[in-house]
Design a protein around this motif. Structure first.
Motif, short mmCIF file in Angstrom:
data_model
loop_
_atom_site.label_atom_id
_atom_site.label_comp_id
_atom_site.label_asym_id
_atom_site.label_seq_id
_atom_site.Cartn_x
_atom_site.Cartn_y
_atom_site.Cartn_z
N ALA A 53 0.82 -1.22 0.00
CA ALA A 53 0.00 0.00 0.00
C ALA A 53 0.86 1.26 0.00
CB ALA A 53 -0.93 0.00 1.21
N HIS A 54 2.06 1.18 0.56
CA HIS A 54 2.92 2.36 0.61
C HIS A 54 3.41 2.79 -0.77
CE1 HIS A 54 3.54 1.21 4.99
NE2 HIS A 54 3.16 2.48 5.04
N GLY A 55 3.29 1.91 -1.75
CA GLY A 55 3.71 2.27 -3.10
C GLY A 55 2.57 2.46 -4.06
N ALA A 56 1.34 2.57 -3.54
CA ALA A 56 0.16 2.58 -4.40
C ALA A 56 -0.31 3.96 -4.81
CB ALA A 56 -0.99 1.83 -3.70
N GLY A 57 0.25 5.00 -4.21
CA GLY A 57 -0.14 6.35 -4.59
C GLY A 57 -1.29 6.94 -3.80
N MET A 262 -1.15 21.11 -14.11
CA MET A 262 -1.31 19.91 -14.91
C MET A 262 -0.68 18.75 -14.15
SD MET A 262 -0.48 21.10 -18.85
CE MET A 262 1.23 21.55 -18.47
N ARG A 263 -1.30 17.62 -14.25
CA ARG A 263 -0.75 16.40 -13.65
C ARG A 263 -1.08 15.22 -14.57
NH1 ARG A 263 0.54 15.62 -8.12
NH2 ARG A 263 1.75 17.42 -7.43
N ASP A 264 -0.14 14.27 -14.70
CA ASP A 264 -0.46 13.04 -15.41
C ASP A 264 -1.02 12.05 -14.39
OD1 ASP A 264 2.09 12.98 -14.25
OD2 ASP A 264 2.78 11.38 -15.59
N ALA A 265 -2.12 11.43 -14.75
CA ALA A 265 -2.89 10.61 -13.80
C ALA A 265 -2.35 9.19 -13.76
CB ALA A 265 -4.37 10.61 -14.18
N THR A 266 -1.24 9.00 -13.06
CA THR A 266 -0.62 7.68 -12.99
C THR A 266 -1.16 6.92 -11.77
OG1 THR A 266 1.31 8.70 -11.92
CG2 THR A 266 1.41 8.38 -14.29
N ARG A 267 -0.30 6.56 -10.82
CA ARG A 267 -0.76 5.77 -9.66
C ARG A 267 -1.91 6.50 -8.95
NH1 ARG A 267 4.22 4.85 -5.92
NH2 ARG A 267 4.34 7.08 -6.32
N GLY A 268 -2.97 5.77 -8.70
CA GLY A 268 -4.12 6.36 -8.02
C GLY A 268 -5.09 7.03 -8.95
N GLY A 269 -4.72 7.19 -10.22
CA GLY A 269 -5.65 7.69 -11.22
C GLY A 269 -6.08 9.14 -11.05
N VAL A 270 -7.13 9.50 -11.76
CA VAL A 270 -7.66 10.86 -11.75
C VAL A 270 -8.13 11.26 -10.36
CG1 VAL A 270 -9.50 12.34 -12.65
CG2 VAL A 270 -8.29 10.80 -14.19
N ALA A 271 -8.72 10.32 -9.63
CA ALA A 271 -9.25 10.64 -8.30
C ALA A 271 -8.15 11.14 -7.37
CB ALA A 271 -9.94 9.41 -7.70
N THR A 272 -6.99 10.51 -7.41
CA THR A 272 -5.89 10.92 -6.54
C THR A 272 -5.39 12.31 -6.91
OG1 THR A 272 -5.22 8.63 -6.15
CG2 THR A 272 -3.55 10.33 -5.79
N ASP A 370 -12.56 10.11 -2.08
CA ASP A 370 -11.40 10.30 -1.21
C ASP A 370 -10.21 9.51 -1.74
OD1 ASP A 370 -9.95 11.24 0.89
OD2 ASP A 370 -10.99 10.11 2.45
N LEU A 371 -9.05 9.73 -1.15
CA LEU A 371 -7.88 8.93 -1.48
C LEU A 371 -8.08 7.50 -1.00
CD1 LEU A 371 -4.97 11.31 -0.43
CD2 LEU A 371 -5.56 10.67 -2.75
N LEU A 372 -7.60 6.54 -1.78
CA LEU A 372 -7.62 5.16 -1.34
C LEU A 372 -6.45 4.92 -0.38
CD1 LEU A 372 -8.35 3.18 -4.63
CD2 LEU A 372 -9.95 3.79 -2.82
N VAL A 373 -6.63 3.96 0.52
CA VAL A 373 -5.53 3.59 1.42
C VAL A 373 -4.47 2.83 0.62
CG1 VAL A 373 -4.86 2.21 3.41
CG2 VAL A 373 -6.99 3.53 3.45
N GLY A 374 -4.90 1.89 -0.20
CA GLY A 374 -3.99 1.11 -1.04
C GLY A 374 -4.38 1.24 -2.48
N ASP A 375 -4.08 0.21 -3.25
CA ASP A 375 -4.37 0.23 -4.68
C ASP A 375 -4.75 -1.19 -5.09
OD1 ASP A 375 -4.44 0.43 -7.44
OD2 ASP A 375 -2.71 1.76 -7.55
N PRO A 376 -5.90 -1.37 -5.76
CA PRO A 376 -6.28 -2.71 -6.17
C PRO A 376 -5.41 -3.25 -7.29
CG PRO A 376 -7.81 -1.07 -7.05
CD PRO A 376 -6.92 -0.36 -6.10
N LEU A 377 -4.59 -2.40 -7.92
CA LEU A 377 -3.76 -2.81 -9.03
C LEU A 377 -2.29 -2.43 -8.78
CD1 LEU A 377 -6.03 -1.51 -11.93
CD2 LEU A 377 -6.02 -3.79 -10.93
N PRO A 378 -1.56 -3.20 -7.96
CA PRO A 378 -0.16 -2.84 -7.68
C PRO A 378 0.76 -3.10 -8.86
CG PRO A 378 -0.69 -4.95 -6.70
CD PRO A 378 -1.98 -4.42 -7.28
N ARG A 379 1.93 -2.46 -8.83
CA ARG A 379 3.00 -2.65 -9.83
C ARG A 379 2.51 -2.39 -11.25
NH1 ARG A 379 6.80 -7.02 -8.61
NH2 ARG A 379 7.77 -6.23 -10.51
N ILE A 380 1.84 -1.24 -11.43
CA ILE A 380 1.35 -0.90 -12.77
C ILE A 380 2.31 0.03 -13.50
CG2 ILE A 380 -1.11 -1.37 -12.46
CD1 ILE A 380 0.38 2.10 -11.97
#
Length: 381
Positions: A53-57, A262-272, A370-380
């Motif tokens: 989760a610490h690397g999920a954004g 401007m931001r590119d929507a990488t880890r955590g997507g647009v919501a983050t 809200d921000l997610l705690v982790g990411d359902p799709l790690p190592r993307i």
């Protein structure tokens, strides 16, 4: 009325609706107060060991960055926590960024770890408003990794660099014992030149601004997930990995002084990204769910897996906040570029409730994103 004008009309009405609600139901007020208190607390890392989760954004990443790295390295260039640092070097303004890539699998429909690494660093520089110039490339290779695969990765990096108009000018290689890595990891750093006046940043959003995405979201994350072969789902999807310096420059040229960030929507997507903007600027971001472009295959896969496309990573999409008065010009500039043909106005910036992202759902309700705690799709990436 054009499509852009119609979208702008509903967005403005939605912002006014929320800003005019001076009295909220008691339960809603309590929820908002709790969210605000939680966000104002000093970041801490309660875990004794690093988790995925610490690397999920999401929230865990944010806490790790603020409580460990920012706490130790704090300085004026780092504190904004932008995609890159902007600084003066003599008479020039430069941007510097770095990123590491650990995507699994290394090769996926539409790209591989090589072009992903180049595009990701080019995009971070472009989101700072810089013209990317030079990249470094560091490789951590596992004993036993096929040389043929390494050649494919490097060839993809060379092709991506040429397409983005940058040069890879320095690098490093390390080899670790078999089983101590996952084939190949890549680190890239980049430097770019800021040759336009003004500064971009997530703290610059203002009430009345427009929120734009440059195209359909979630394609990279879903493509990676399906490429792992762990799920019995097939879809005609490829990663959206691409260099965004072209559409970013087109947007800045079309709307001088009117692009807030401007931001590119990488880890955590647009919501983050939207949460980072709302929090840093102390504003509300109101998004219309039906206005967010999502390809049918992405939406279908997300529905099967119970994942919100807003949280799924992109590698070739930017989120821009612009002065509301130039929303039509911004959309036109992005749509005129091949990588921005699907650009859409998805929301507006309001005053209340500050620091939150609100989503107007397709059913007519409103919910907090809200921000997610982790990411359902790690190592993307």
């Amino acid at each position: 009325m054009t499509g852009a004008e119609g979208t702008a009309a509903w967005a403005e009405a939605l912002v006014r609706e929320h800003e005019n609600q001076t009295v909220r139901p008691g339960r809603e007020e309590q929820v908002l107060e709790r969210v605000d208190r939680a966000r104002r607390r000093k970041a801490t890392v309660r875990e004794e060991h690093i988790t995925m989760a610490h690397g999920a954004g999401g929230k865990a990443t944010q806490s790790l960055v603020e409580a460990v790295f920012l706490e130790s390295f704090r300085n004026p260039l780092l504190e904004p926590l932008e995609d890159g640092a902007v600084f003066d070097a003599g008479t020039q303004r430069l941007a510097l960024t770095t990123d590491s890539y650990v995507v699994s699998p290394l090769f996926f429909p539409g790209g591989n770890i090589g072009d992903l690494a180049v595009n990701g660093t080019v995009n971070d520089l472009a989101m700072c408003g810089a013209r990317p110039l030079y990249l470094s490339a560091g490789f951590i290779l596992e004993e036993g990794f096929p040389v043929g695969d390494l050649r494919r990765v490097v060839a993809s990096m060379a092709k991506a660099a040429q397409a983005a108009g940058v040069r890879i000018v320095t690098g490093d290689t390390k080899v670790v014992q078999r089983g101590k890595a996952d084939g190949c990891y890549v680190n890239t750093a980049g430097v770019g030149l800021l040759d336009r006046p003004g500064a971009l940043g997530v703290a610059g959003a203002r009430p009345g601004d427009a929120v734009i995405v440059s195209g359909p979201v979630g394609e990279h994350g879903v493509t990676i997930m399906l490429a792992r072969g762990e799920l019995d789902i097939e879809a005609d999807l490829v990663s959206d990995t691409a260099p965004l310096n072209g559409p970013a420059a087109a947007l800045l040229d079309a709307c001088p002084g009117a692009v807030r960030c401007m931001r590119d929507a990488t880890r955590g997507g647009v919501a983050t990204i939207l949460n980072e903007i709302a929090r840093a600027s102390g504003v509300a971001v109101v998004v219309e769910e039906d206005a967010v472009p999502v390809r049918r295959a992405v939406r279908g896969a997300c529905e099967l897996l119970g994942i919100d496309p807003l949280y799924v990573a992109c590698e070739g999409r930017l989120v821009a906040v612009v002065d509301g008065a130039v929303a039509d010009a911004a959309l036109a500039a992005l749509r005129a570029h091949p990588l921005g043909e699907g650009a859409a106005l998805v929301g507006r910036v309001g005053q209340d409730p500050p620091g939150l992202v609100l989503l107007k759902t397709g059913f007519g309700g409103t919910r907090i994103v809200d921000l997610l705690v982790g990411d359902p799709l790690p190592r993307i990436c």
